[in-house]
Every structure is written in C-alpha cells, then in structure tokens.
Design a protein around this motif. Structure first.
Motif, PDB file in Angstrom:
ATOM      1  N   ALA A 167       0.838  -1.202   0.000  1.00  0.00           N
ATOM      2  CA  ALA A 167       0.000   0.000   0.000  1.00  0.00           C
ATOM      3  C   ALA A 167       0.871   1.249   0.000  1.00  0.00           C
ATOM      4  N   PHE A 168       1.914   1.254   0.826  1.00  0.00           N
ATOM      5  CA  PHE A 168       2.818   2.407   0.855  1.00  0.00           C
ATOM      6  C   PHE A 168       3.459   2.626  -0.508  1.00  0.00           C
ATOM      7  N   SER A 169       3.946   1.528  -1.104  1.00  0.00           N
ATOM      8  CA  SER A 169       4.588   1.648  -2.412  1.00  0.00           C
ATOM      9  C   SER A 169       3.624   2.177  -3.456  1.00  0.00           C
ATOM     10  N   ALA A 170       2.402   1.654  -3.433  1.00  0.00           N
ATOM     11  CA  ALA A 170       1.417   2.090  -4.424  1.00  0.00           C
ATOM     12  C   ALA A 170       1.146   3.576  -4.276  1.00  0.00           C
ATOM     13  N   TRP A 171       0.914   3.986  -3.037  1.00  0.00           N
ATOM     14  CA  TRP A 171       0.606   5.392  -2.811  1.00  0.00           C
ATOM     15  C   TRP A 171       1.782   6.260  -3.254  1.00  0.00           C
ATOM     16  N   LEU A 172       2.974   5.845  -2.837  1.00  0.00           N
ATOM     17  CA  LEU A 172       4.171   6.623  -3.136  1.00  0.00           C
ATOM     18  C   LEU A 172       4.396   6.711  -4.652  1.00  0.00           C
ATOM     19  N   THR A 173       4.254   5.585  -5.340  1.00  0.00           N
ATOM     20  CA  THR A 173       4.466   5.589  -6.786  1.00  0.00           C
ATOM     21  C   THR A 173       3.469   6.516  -7.476  1.00  0.00           C
ATOM     22  N   GLY A 174       2.199   6.402  -7.079  1.00  0.00           N
ATOM     23  CA  GLY A 174       1.175   7.267  -7.669  1.00  0.00           C
ATOM     24  C   GLY A 174       1.481   8.729  -7.410  1.00  0.00           C
ATOM     25  N   ALA A 175       1.879   9.032  -6.169  1.00  0.00           N
ATOM     26  CA  ALA A 175       2.183  10.410  -5.796  1.00  0.00           C
ATOM     27  C   ALA A 175       3.352  10.938  -6.620  1.00  0.00           C
ATOM     28  N   GLU A 176       4.386  10.113  -6.753  1.00  0.00           N
ATOM     29  CA  GLU A 176       5.566  10.550  -7.507  1.00  0.00           C
ATOM     30  C   GLU A 176       5.222  10.817  -8.967  1.00  0.00           C
ATOM     31  N   LEU A 177       4.427   9.903  -9.545  1.00  0.00           N
ATOM     32  CA  LEU A 177       4.081  10.067 -10.961  1.00  0.00           C
ATOM     33  C   LEU A 177       3.252  11.324 -11.172  1.00  0.00           C
ATOM     34  N   ALA A 178       2.278  11.549 -10.283  1.00  0.00           N
ATOM     35  CA  ALA A 178       1.423  12.724 -10.453  1.00  0.00           C
ATOM     36  C   ALA A 178       2.229  14.004 -10.289  1.00  0.00           C
ATOM     37  N   LEU A 179       3.117  14.023  -9.295  1.00  0.00           N
ATOM     38  CA  LEU A 179       3.935  15.222  -9.087  1.00  0.00           C
ATOM     39  C   LEU A 179       4.869  15.427 -10.285  1.00  0.00           C
ATOM     40  N   ALA A 180       5.478  14.350 -10.744  1.00  0.00           N
ATOM     41  CA  ALA A 180       6.382  14.466 -11.896  1.00  0.00           C
ATOM     42  C   ALA A 180       5.619  14.979 -13.111  1.00  0.00           C
ATOM     43  N   GLY A 181       4.399  14.465 -13.311  1.00  0.00           N
ATOM     44  CA  GLY A 181       3.591  14.915 -14.448  1.00  0.00           C
ATOM     45  C   GLY A 181       3.291  16.399 -14.347  1.00  0.00           C
ATOM     46  N   CYS A 182       2.935  16.811 -13.163  1.00  0.00           N
ATOM     47  CA  CYS A 182       2.605  18.214 -12.920  1.00  0.00           C
ATOM     48  C   CYS A 182       3.814  19.101 -13.241  1.00  0.00           C
ATOM     49  N   LEU A 183       4.988  18.692 -12.771  1.00  0.00           N
ATOM     50  CA  LEU A 183       6.205  19.482 -13.012  1.00  0.00           C
ATOM     51  C   LEU A 183       6.572  19.497 -14.502  1.00  0.00           C
ATOM     52  N   MET A 184       6.429  18.332 -15.157  1.00  0.00           N
ATOM     53  CA  MET A 184       6.733  18.256 -16.589  1.00  0.00           C
ATOM     54  C   MET A 184       5.826  19.185 -17.388  1.00  0.00           C
ATOM     55  N   GLN A 185       4.555  19.240 -16.999  1.00  0.00           N
ATOM     56  CA  GLN A 185       3.626  20.082 -17.753  1.00  0.00           C
ATOM     57  C   GLN A 185       3.976  21.562 -17.618  1.00  0.00           C
ATOM     58  N   VAL A 186       4.474  21.948 -16.443  1.00  0.00           N
ATOM     59  CA  VAL A 186       4.918  23.340 -16.295  1.00  0.00           C
ATOM     60  C   VAL A 186       6.196  23.564 -17.097  1.00  0.00           C
TER      61      VAL A 186
ATOM     62  N   TRP B 125      12.139   9.628   0.413  1.00  0.00           N
ATOM     63  CA  TRP B 125      12.872  10.891   0.450  1.00  0.00           C
ATOM     64  C   TRP B 125      12.834  11.607  -0.887  1.00  0.00           C
ATOM     65  N   VAL B 126      12.822  10.853  -1.980  1.00  0.00           N
ATOM     66  CA  VAL B 126      12.742  11.485  -3.299  1.00  0.00           C
ATOM     67  C   VAL B 126      11.478  12.330  -3.375  1.00  0.00           C
ATOM     68  N   LEU B 127      10.372  11.721  -2.929  1.00  0.00           N
ATOM     69  CA  LEU B 127       9.103  12.442  -2.983  1.00  0.00           C
ATOM     70  C   LEU B 127       9.126  13.627  -2.013  1.00  0.00           C
ATOM     71  N   PHE B 128       9.584  13.357  -0.802  1.00  0.00           N
ATOM     72  CA  PHE B 128       9.554  14.374   0.246  1.00  0.00           C
ATOM     73  C   PHE B 128      10.356  15.609  -0.170  1.00  0.00           C
ATOM     74  N   ILE B 129      11.589  15.387  -0.600  1.00  0.00           N
ATOM     75  CA  ILE B 129      12.447  16.519  -0.974  1.00  0.00           C
ATOM     76  C   ILE B 129      11.888  17.245  -2.195  1.00  0.00           C
ATOM     77  N   SER B 130      11.428  16.467  -3.184  1.00  0.00           N
ATOM     78  CA  SER B 130      10.864  17.107  -4.377  1.00  0.00           C
ATOM     79  C   SER B 130       9.659  17.955  -4.025  1.00  0.00           C
ATOM     80  N   LEU B 131       8.833  17.430  -3.115  1.00  0.00           N
ATOM     81  CA  LEU B 131       7.634  18.176  -2.742  1.00  0.00           C
ATOM     82  C   LEU B 131       8.009  19.479  -2.037  1.00  0.00           C
ATOM     83  N   ILE B 132       8.988  19.407  -1.147  1.00  0.00           N
ATOM     84  CA  ILE B 132       9.425  20.625  -0.444  1.00  0.00           C
ATOM     85  C   ILE B 132      10.002  21.635  -1.438  1.00  0.00           C
TER      86      ILE B 132
END
Lengths: 323, 332
Positions: free
Chosen positions: B65-84, B198-205
C-alpha cells in the motif's frame, strides 16, 4: 463385408464421388487407395498424403521431440529455435522461432509436411503455408493420453509405425504404472508455480494439473478460470498448500523457490516441501512428460510421508481445515 | 474563477484528499484473498503477532500500500512538473524518455538473468543515463528551450522504444513473461519503499518553495523573467526533479502509465492552477488513485490479478472526461 467397410472408410465423399463419376472405381481398386496415408490432426482436419513424408519441418520444440520419439528424426529438414532435445535436433537447420518463422526459408527447404502447434504458432502463417499447398498437421495436446496418440499418427505420416507404436505403448505402460501406484493415495494439496514475477500458476485445464492428479495430488488453484492465471502471494498463503512445486527457466532450481521460506507458517515450508522439476520435463507436451511425472510422484510421496508422520494426524483433516 | 483561486489559498480540498488517502489505505490493508476483519486488524496494529493474518498485513499489504501510494504520488507530481516545464498539456512523466531508459536498463538486466535488486538498480541507471543524455543533447549548443527539450526527449524515447522492441523480439519465451510484465507496470513485488520516500519528500518541499515562481512562469518566460523569476535555473531544477521522481516510481513499479498525465489536469480543472494547491494536491490525488486502483486490481477477480494500469485507466478515463465536460475552461 469387412473389407468393404474399411475401403469406404478410407476414401472421403469427395474422392468417392470423383471415382464413381469417372468410372475409375473398378480399375484402381482398394490396394492403391490404401497406400494413401490419411490421418486426422488435433484440430479435426484430415490430412492425406500420397506417400510417406520425407522432408518434414517442425514448428515447435515439443513437436521436434515428438517426431524424434516417433522414430522420424532423420526426416526432419528444419526446426524452430529451442529445439534442444534430443541432441541431434540441435544440428538441424533453424527456420525461426515457433511464433515467428521464416516462410521463405520453409519453402526453400521444400518440405512435404509441416507439423505445427495450434495454440503456439501464428495462425496467419499456418494459413499461408496451407495456401501454398504444403500439408500441415497441427498438434494440440489437452490430455496426457493424447501424447502417445500423436506419436502414433506421426509414425503413420512418416512411415515409421513400428518405432512410433512401440514408443506409444511404452508411454502408456509407464502411465498406467504411475496411475496404479499413486492416483488413489491420500490426496496432497499442491501449488505449482510456473513463474515468480509475475506469480503464475496453472488451472485444471493445464496438462501439469493432470500430472498432479495422476500423482494423487490436488492442484489448489484448479478452479481458476484462466489456464495460466496470475495470482498473488496472499492467495498462496490462504490456500496453504502441502507442497510447492516450481519449474523455473532451465535445469537449475530457481532461486525464487526458496523465497517461500519467508513464510514459515506455510505447511510446505514447515515440512520443507519445496520441490523443483526441470521445465523441459513437465511443461513440454512430449513423451518426456512422464519423466517429470515420475519426479513429481516421488516428491509428493515424500510430502505424503511427512504429513502422515506429523503427530499421526490424518491428512484429510489438515487439508479440510484450510478450506 | 482561475484568478481568484490563484490568489487565495484554500486548503480544504487538500484535507479531503488526505482523508481519501487514509481511507483508501485502510481499504487496501483490509482487502485481499485472505479475509482479515476490522477486529483482527485492530489487534494486528496493536502488535498481536499471532497467526498468518499478521504476516500478511504487515509484510504484504502495508508495504505494498505504501509503495502504491508513493508511486502514484511521484508520478502525479512528476507529471505536474513536466507540464509546467514543457508548457505542453500532453506532457507526462514518460514523455522525455525516463521510463524508456529505465525499461531498457531493466530488460537488459533480465536478459542477463539478474536478480530483482539488480533489475531495479539497472532500471535506475537507465533512467539516469536518459536524464543526462537528454539534458546534454538539448543543452549542448547553449540554447535551451522547452520545445527543444521536448523534441530531444520524445526522439530519445522513441529510440529507447526501438531498443525495447528489439530486446523483446530476441528474448526467449521464459524471459518474455517477466519483461512484458515489467513493462506493464505492477506493484505485486514492491517491497518497503525505503529511500524512495525521500525522493518524494524533498521534491515536494523544493517544488513547494518554487510554487509561486511556477505560477508566474505559466504566463510565459518573458513575463516571469521580468518579474524576477530565475527561469533558467528553475527549469533545470524542474527537469532534474521530475526525472528523479519518475525514475524512482518506475524503479519501484515499472511503467504505470496514464496517472502522471491525467491527475494534474483533473486537479487544474477542479482546483485551479495555483501550484501551492496543485502540487500537494497532485501528490495526494495520485497516491490515492493508484492505491485504490492497485487494491481493485488484486481483489476484483481474486486470487487472479489484473494489471494495475487497466484499473487506473478504467477509473481515470471516465473521471477525467467527466471533469473536462463539466469545466469549459481551457487546459493549462
């Protein structure tokens, strides 16, 4: 009376009509027609050869093996990749892989018979071959009993009936011996693992499931819908099989089989019943499947022994409590 | 409407998404082939170690569950950043070839018969090679523009695609199963996410600190520059962050498509394009959607498993079309 029946069975309506209308029936007579070889393949298609096949191409590794078993290995002029058994098969010209073969190369080899595998070969390419006028025999094995039957038919097609019938008879005898020894023994619940990532097992339609039954085992995933279903680890834990049998990729025991030791509460792990059978011995639909079956029966016999040793509990009880 | 949303900070949607994430987490750890009741779960969470249910929940369901959530979160954030970064509504985390590079690495390791740790490592290495290759190529002559970056990335991705097809066509059947499976994306063997958090955490910050600048960059580079935004260095930061996030996601779960493209759009259409909301919103929504999709994928036909990508599309496509119909606002 009897010879006449035989005679009429030998010729289909089409030929009968042709012969009657052309008035040749009385001239040619039975002996020549009987020289024609007429065999039905696993798709129900009749194949008629005017003389035994001499230049044969195999479109699956298992087919190559069956042809050698039928004593007709020397008639093979082309095989597909991974035709690695028997040794002599590796020396033959390769015409591609079973799902992607080179039609030009097949034609260049001038085969008078191509033997394919219905569910594995590219059906369009098979149609193409048929359209080019090459006789194609398709195999499709659903039951163990079909394997010796196929060998016999291949023997007819390539005129090696003596060897083929002998091989088939031997197979049937070995099969009967296994059935007698193991089939009625106390049932053992078995999980057969095809692969780990993805985690794939087999249902009851698969030939391996029949081998499990032959050895007095019960496939815990027999009831699933697809023939090679993908499942999750949790399902295996819930089923709690008495033995886990895996095949992996080659002759080596796959490392991932021991990953089950992470789950010491599994009965198969507790009793150390993690077994390995080389894939070529059980996943190929050839006469060698009985080698795999003999291995499996012995493995399940040790499992059975463990189960009956354990505190004298009758096996059927332990099997029930996990249902 | 968009302008108002951009000026006022409204955390309510984020709170709702957070609740949804927690709810889907609970759903994920209570459902599966082995029935675990809420009562049992309560005992398990208190540390009651008896029985197979404990091991199933703590060693299979919670890490997954943690991995799934984390992967989804990372992909969505990466997509958002790529679109900008690319100023292109079709941009997704994979558009610049990160997943292609990772897949090439992973498949190569599989062809050589490597174990799972080596496959992940090789996938990550492939993603990093792509990162440097695309950056170097699009940057070499000194002129850097989103269009140039996009074209370089798309063509590199096509190159990886060709290599992947080649590897698939020459591999034996026994390898093929695992390879295709990897390409489809799957979480069934995702372990504890570990350092990926940490990849997600730091990127989000970092992206959160840049959020105001990103808002300004939406108006165009020149305007943003005029307003004092260091556009060039932000673009490079975005590129590296998005690539790292994607690499991390792909390393854990293979190439799960679709999420990274659609989640940022859904949020832009519903919450507006303020990145202070959009970035954490993408993280929560992406995580939640992939977690739900993965739970359905493993339970709908249990014990048979479906590819998670099928379910993300089944949930995401109608959701996105519905949101798009409801809003007549343009994209980005």
């Amino acid at each position: 009376m009897l010879p006449i029946c035989y005679f009429f069975r030998q010729i289909t309506g089409r030929y009968l009509k042709y012969l009657i209308t052309s008035g040749l029936l009385s001239l040619i007579g039975a002996p020549l027609l009987q020289a024609d070889i007429r065999v039905q393949d696993d798709t129900g298609t009749f194949l008629q050869l005017s003389s035994p096949a001499n230049r044969v191409i195999s479109l699956a590794p298992s087919v190559t093996e069956l042809i050698f078993s039928a004593g007709a290995g020397n008639k093979l002029v082309g095989v597909v990749t991974f035709s690695n058994y028997p040794e002599a098969a590796t020396q033959l010209p390769v015409i591609g892989s079973y799902n992607h073969f080179d039609l030009e190369k097949i034609l260049a080899l001038k085969p008078d018979l191509v033997i394919g595998w219905k569910s594995g070969n590219d059906q369009k390419a098979i149609h193409h071959l048929k359209a080019l006028g090459i006789p194609v025999y398709l195999t499709e094995t659903r039951f163990l009993e079909q394997i010796p039957e196929t060998v016999k038919r291949l023997g007819q097609l390539m005129n090696t009936r003596t060897i083929a019938d002998q091989a088939a008879l031997q197979f049937n005898n070995r099969l009967a011996a296994l059935k007698n020894t193991y089939q009625q023994q106390q049932p053992v619940r078995v999980f057969y693992q095809v692969w780990n990532r993805p985690l794939i097992t087999i249902n009851q339609q698969n030939l391996i499931s029949q081998v499990i039954g032959l050895c007095g085992g019960q496939n815990v995933f027999a009831e699933l819908d697809s023939i090679a279903p993908r499942i999750d680890i949790e399902a295996v834990l819930a089923a709690n099989p008495d033995a886990i049998i895996a095949s992996g990729m080659d002759k080596r025991r796959p490392e991932w089989l021991d990953e089950w030791r992470r789950w010491p509460s599994l009965k198969a792990v507790k009793n150390n019943q993690l077994h390995f059978i080389p894939p070529d011995h059980i996943q190929r639909q050839t006469l060698r499947v009985l080698t795999g079956a003999e291995q499996m029966c012995q493995q399940l016999a040790t499992t059975r022994q463990h189960l009956s040793d354990m505190s004298g509990n009758p096996i059927s009880d332990t099997a029930e409590e996990n249902r | 409407m968009a302008l108002i949303a951009a000026r006022t900070y409204k955390p309510l949607p984020l709170l709702l998404l957070l609740i949804a994430s927690v709810a889907s987490f609970l759903l994920a750890i209570t459902s599966g082939s082995l029935p675990v009741s809420l009562q049992e779960l309560w005992l398990i969470l208190q540390g009651n170690q008896a029985g197979i249910a404990y091991t199933v929940v703590t060693e299979l369901r919670i890490p997954r569950a943690f991995s799934a959530w984390l992967t989804g979160a990372e992909l969505a954030l990466a997509g958002c950043l790529m679109q900008v970064l690319l100023r292109n509504p079709l941009a997704d985390p994979y558009v610049l070839g990160v997943s292609g590079g990772a897949a090439t690495g992973a498949l190569l390791a599989m062809m050589l018969g490597a174990g799972s740790a080596l496959i992940s490592g090789s996938a990550f290495a492939g993603a990093m090679i792509n990162l440097m290759l695309v950056f170097g190529l699009s940057h070499s002559k000194g002129s850097w523009s989103p269009t140039r970056l996009l074209l370089t990335g798309v063509v590199t991705a096509a190159g990886w695609g060709a290599i992947i097809s080649f590897m698939l066509s020459i591999s034996p059947d026994s390898h093929l199963k695992g390879m295709l499976f990897w390409l489809m994306g799957d979480l069934s063997h995702a372990g504890h996410p570990g350092n990926h958090i940490w990849v997600l955490f730091i990127s989000l910050i970092v992206s959160g600190l840049l959020a105001r600048s990103l808002n300004l960059m939406l108006r165009g580079d020149n305007q943003a520059k005029a307003l004092g935004v260091p556009v060039y260095s932000i673009q490079i930061t975005l590129y590296i962050m998005a690539s790292l996030l994607t690499a991390s996601a792909v390393t854990q779960a293979g190439s799960i498509g679709f999420l990274g493209l659609v989640i940022p759009h859904i949020l832009r259409l519903t919450l507006g394009s303020d990145h202070r909301i959009l970035l954490p919103g993408s993280v929560l929504c992406g995580g939640c959607l992939l977690l739900l999709a993965d739970t359905f994928a493993r339970t709908i036909l249990a014990p048979q498993q479906l590819p998670v990508g099928v379910i993300t599309a089944f949930i995401g496509v109608p959701l996105f079309l519905w949101v798009l119909q409801k809003n007549n606002r343009g994209l980005v």
